[in-house]
Design a protein around this motif. Sequence first.
Motif, PDB file in Angstrom:
ATOM      1  N   UNK A   1       0.804  -1.211   0.000  1.00 51.73           N
ATOM      2  CA  UNK A   1       0.000   0.000   0.000  1.00 51.73           C
ATOM      3  C   UNK A   1       0.834   1.257   0.000  1.00 51.73           C
ATOM      4  N   UNK A   2       1.940   1.248   0.729  1.00 48.87           N
ATOM      5  CA  UNK A   2       2.745   2.455   0.865  1.00 48.87           C
ATOM      6  C   UNK A   2       3.735   2.618  -0.286  1.00 48.87           C
ATOM      7  N   UNK A   3       4.288   1.518  -0.750  1.00 52.69           N
ATOM      8  CA  UNK A   3       5.312   1.591  -1.785  1.00 52.69           C
ATOM      9  C   UNK A   3       4.722   1.667  -3.194  1.00 52.69           C
ATOM     10  N   UNK A   4       3.628   0.945  -3.430  1.00 51.10           N
ATOM     11  CA  UNK A   4       3.005   0.984  -4.745  1.00 51.10           C
ATOM     12  C   UNK A   4       3.976   0.640  -5.859  1.00 51.10           C
ATOM     13  N   UNK A   5       4.065   1.527  -6.840  1.00 48.16           N
ATOM     14  CA  UNK A   5       4.907   1.277  -8.004  1.00 48.16           C
ATOM     15  C   UNK A   5       6.389   1.198  -7.665  1.00 48.16           C
ATOM     16  N   UNK A   6       6.780   1.795  -6.531  1.00 52.85           N
ATOM     17  CA  UNK A   6       8.205   1.768  -6.180  1.00 52.85           C
ATOM     18  C   UNK A   6       8.691   0.357  -5.841  1.00 52.85           C
ATOM     19  N   UNK A   7       7.743  -0.563  -5.574  1.00 52.26           N
ATOM     20  CA  UNK A   7       8.123  -1.951  -5.305  1.00 52.26           C
ATOM     21  C   UNK A   7       7.831  -2.874  -6.474  1.00 52.26           C
ATOM     22  N   UNK A   8       7.323  -2.332  -7.574  1.00 56.85           N
ATOM     23  CA  UNK A   8       6.952  -3.160  -8.718  1.00 56.85           C
ATOM     24  C   UNK A   8       8.180  -3.847  -9.319  1.00 56.85           C
ATOM     25  N   UNK A   9       8.020  -5.115  -9.651  1.00 52.90           N
ATOM     26  CA  UNK A   9       9.058  -5.918 -10.307  1.00 52.90           C
ATOM     27  C   UNK A   9      10.350  -6.000  -9.491  1.00 52.90           C
ATOM     28  N   UNK A  10      10.255  -5.801  -8.216  1.00 55.77           N
ATOM     29  CA  UNK A  10      11.432  -5.881  -7.350  1.00 55.77           C
ATOM     30  C   UNK A  10      11.602  -7.322  -6.869  1.00 55.77           C
ATOM     31  N   UNK A  11      12.817  -7.825  -6.955  1.00 58.03           N
ATOM     32  CA  UNK A  11      13.115  -9.176  -6.466  1.00 58.03           C
ATOM     33  C   UNK A  11      13.236  -9.094  -4.940  1.00 58.03           C
ATOM     34  N   UNK A  12      12.112  -9.322  -4.242  1.00 60.05           N
ATOM     35  CA  UNK A  12      12.083  -9.158  -2.796  1.00 60.05           C
ATOM     36  C   UNK A  12      13.007 -10.146  -2.092  1.00 60.05           C
ATOM     37  N   UNK A  13      13.028 -11.375  -2.561  1.00 57.99           N
ATOM     38  CA  UNK A  13      13.867 -12.384  -1.910  1.00 57.99           C
ATOM     39  C   UNK A  13      15.336 -11.973  -1.932  1.00 57.99           C
ATOM     40  N   UNK A  14      15.799 -11.501  -3.086  1.00 62.03           N
ATOM     41  CA  UNK A  14      17.201 -11.090  -3.193  1.00 62.03           C
ATOM     42  C   UNK A  14      17.470  -9.852  -2.345  1.00 62.03           C
ATOM     43  N   UNK A  15      16.528  -8.914  -2.345  1.00 62.81           N
ATOM     44  CA  UNK A  15      16.686  -7.684  -1.561  1.00 62.81           C
ATOM     45  C   UNK A  15      16.777  -8.002  -0.074  1.00 62.81           C
ATOM     46  N   UNK A  16      15.851  -8.805   0.408  1.00 61.54           N
ATOM     47  CA  UNK A  16      15.823  -9.141   1.836  1.00 61.54           C
ATOM     48  C   UNK A  16      17.071  -9.931   2.231  1.00 61.54           C
ATOM     49  N   UNK A  17      17.496 -10.843   1.372  1.00 60.82           N
ATOM     50  CA  UNK A  17      18.693 -11.632   1.672  1.00 60.82           C
ATOM     51  C   UNK A  17      19.928 -10.733   1.763  1.00 60.82           C
ATOM     52  N   UNK A  18      20.037  -9.758   0.851  1.00 65.81           N
ATOM     53  CA  UNK A  18      21.187  -8.860   0.891  1.00 65.81           C
ATOM     54  C   UNK A  18      21.157  -7.997   2.142  1.00 65.81           C
ATOM     55  N   UNK A  19      19.987  -7.474   2.473  1.00 62.12           N
ATOM     56  CA  UNK A  19      19.869  -6.638   3.673  1.00 62.12           C
ATOM     57  C   UNK A  19      20.209  -7.438   4.921  1.00 62.12           C
ATOM     58  N   UNK A  20      19.736  -8.677   4.990  1.00 60.70           N
ATOM     59  CA  UNK A  20      20.037  -9.526   6.148  1.00 60.70           C
ATOM     60  C   UNK A  20      21.547  -9.748   6.267  1.00 60.70           C
ATOM     61  N   UNK A  21      22.196  -9.983   5.139  1.00 61.86           N
ATOM     62  CA  UNK A  21      23.646 -10.223   5.164  1.00 61.86           C
ATOM     63  C   UNK A  21      24.406  -8.975   5.605  1.00 61.86           C
ATOM     64  N   UNK A  22      23.986  -7.811   5.126  1.00 59.75           N
ATOM     65  CA  UNK A  22      24.635  -6.568   5.543  1.00 59.75           C
ATOM     66  C   UNK A  22      24.485  -6.350   7.045  1.00 59.75           C
ATOM     67  N   UNK A  23      23.288  -6.588   7.563  1.00 57.08           N
ATOM     68  CA  UNK A  23      23.042  -6.364   8.987  1.00 57.08           C
ATOM     69  C   UNK A  23      23.744  -7.402   9.861  1.00 57.08           C
ATOM     70  N   UNK A  24      24.061  -8.543   9.289  1.00 49.29           N
ATOM     71  CA  UNK A  24      24.818  -9.549  10.042  1.00 49.29           C
ATOM     72  C   UNK A  24      26.252  -9.095  10.282  1.00 49.29           C
ATOM     73  N   UNK A  25      26.739  -8.187   9.414  1.00 51.79           N
ATOM     74  CA  UNK A  25      28.111  -7.696   9.548  1.00 51.79           C
ATOM     75  C   UNK A  25      28.220  -6.634  10.636  1.00 51.79           C
ATOM     76  N   UNK A  26      27.198  -5.721  10.689  1.00 57.57           N
ATOM     77  CA  UNK A  26      27.212  -4.618  11.661  1.00 57.57           C
ATOM     78  C   UNK A  26      25.861  -3.920  11.626  1.00 57.57           C
ATOM     79  N   UNK A  27      25.553  -3.092  12.628  1.00 57.53           N
ATOM     80  CA  UNK A  27      24.299  -2.324  12.599  1.00 57.53           C
ATOM     81  C   UNK A  27      24.330  -1.275  11.492  1.00 57.53           C
ATOM     82  N   UNK A  28      23.165  -1.021  10.913  1.00 57.66           N
ATOM     83  CA  UNK A  28      23.009   0.005   9.884  1.00 57.66           C
ATOM     84  C   UNK A  28      21.883   0.959  10.276  1.00 57.66           C
TER      85      UNK A  28
END
Length: 368
Positions: free
Chosen positions: A106-133
Amino acid sequence: MGDTVSRRVLNRTALERQLLLRRDKRPVAEAVEQLVALQAQTPNAPYVGLWSRLEDFSKDSLSALMEDRAVVRASMLRATLQLVTARDFLRLRPALQPALSKAMRGFMGKRAADLDLDALVAQARALLAERPYGYTELGEALLEDRPDRDASALAYITLRCHLPVVQKPPGGTWGSGSSATYVNAAEWLGSEPVGDDAPDALVLRHLAAFGPGTAKDVQTWSGLTGVASVFKRLRPQLRVLRAEDGTELFDLADARLADGDSPAEPRFLPEWDNLLLSHADRTRIIADEDRPKVFRPGARVLPTVLVDGFVQGVWNIKRARSKARLTVELFGSTPKRERDAIAREGERLVAFAAEGDEATVDVVVAGG
């Protein structure tokens, strides 16, 4: 049909379950669990909310729980920042995921269209595993591999809607502002959320904290949809009541209704307090004609004053050099006895807020 419950009984029952009918003596963590969550869009709000609810509450008592990882600030109800116990975060977060995903769409609308959520979430999780962001920092890091996207949207999608993360103290503590950093729950709490993804427990917790209520109330409070089917499933174990307008209400079978004639002293609630955000029909707390004075453009909900249990005004504290002034703006005619009680409670609030700052305090009760 069920017994009919008056609006005043609903009001006093909500106040009692929200620890606002009289200040409670229980430990801070137990109070947070009774409330399920405290709205924490701004760091200071939960402190004010607990000060109004508990005897002898101190800022350090809550900050220490956050430092000790017993209480966390995280995206929960309605995809907004809430203060919850670590135990409740781990067991309730899975049931809220559908609401968080819906908020993203609802909030993102078109800004989330065609976004590979699995890859995005996996990358964010890996970054946060290294240090706080920080929020902005993580968005910019994720943008490097997605230069055609929006950094703020990438941060919102991961930190608010899809990753089980919490803010690392001192972020979220009194006076910390908006400079919080995020960590994976697994690193901070030693476990991923492992609760049941069915919303039954959430429904029962809502009734314990805000009931009697309806499916629409739980939906308003949590952001979940399809709650009516949960009430249908739970109905045999619930108490069925009726509001004065005939609306069917549900409550825990062993829950006590408060006496509608119970006295209710003035209480100050912070901005976005969940008492005002947890019912579809909010007239048990605030009159419909007063809602525009509190619910403002930009999804703001102003700090409010309860008089005889109902919202009767708004307030703010402004600092000028060594002086802290609390201004209360009442909506309607208020007897002098009540105004004096509001002023006394206000003096205690501004002293709490300015504690340790060597500021002189002042209270102005206007309007009414």
